[in-house]
Design a protein around this motif. Structure first.
Motif: not given
Length: 134
Positions: A35-43
């Motif tokens: 999910s986009e939110s997962t990528l933002y969390r990773y970043l």
């Protein structure tokens, strides 16, 4: 850094690959099936950001090596045109001009690198100095 479960590293690796390959978070998310939110969390995670930064550096090293290899062919081509008496006069002038430009840039870069090394040594000497002027 604590060892992460294998599945977590795999998801993060997929995220890094997708973020490198695609220009937007949305496209990277779709490709990585995260999910986009997962990528933002990773970043926003420092360990992930470091891994991502290192992956991009490694890619750029490869790009730089490829450019350096191709530049040798390009320089040889310029020299061949420049030295070929049968080549068009304009092509010879252009090749000669480019070689002079490259020679100047190379010389200037060497000077800048030498000055940078001198500055690094000065900084290290200051850091290592135990003398307190105050």
């Amino acid at each position: 850094m604590a060892e992460k479960p294998l599945y977590k590293r795999s998801r993060e690796q997929k995220a890094i690959e997708a973020l490198i390959m695609f220009p937007t978070i949305k496209e990277a998310a779709a490709h990585s099936q995260l999910s986009e939110s997962t990528l933002y969390r990773y970043l926003n995670n420092d360990d992930f950001k470091e891994s991502y930064r290192n992956a991009k550096k490694e890619i750029m090293r490869g790009v730089s090596n490829s450019i350096q290899m191709a530049s040798m062919i390009a320089i040889r081509t310029l020299i061949d045109v420049m030295e070929n008496p049968k080549a068009n006069a304009m092509a010879r002038v252009t090749a000669s001009s480019k070689m002079l430009e490259l020679a100047y840039q190379s010389h200037r870069d060497e000077d800048v690198y030498a000055e940078l090394e001198d500055l690094k040594e000065m900084v290290e000497a200051i850091k290592g100095s135990k003398v307190n002027d105050f």
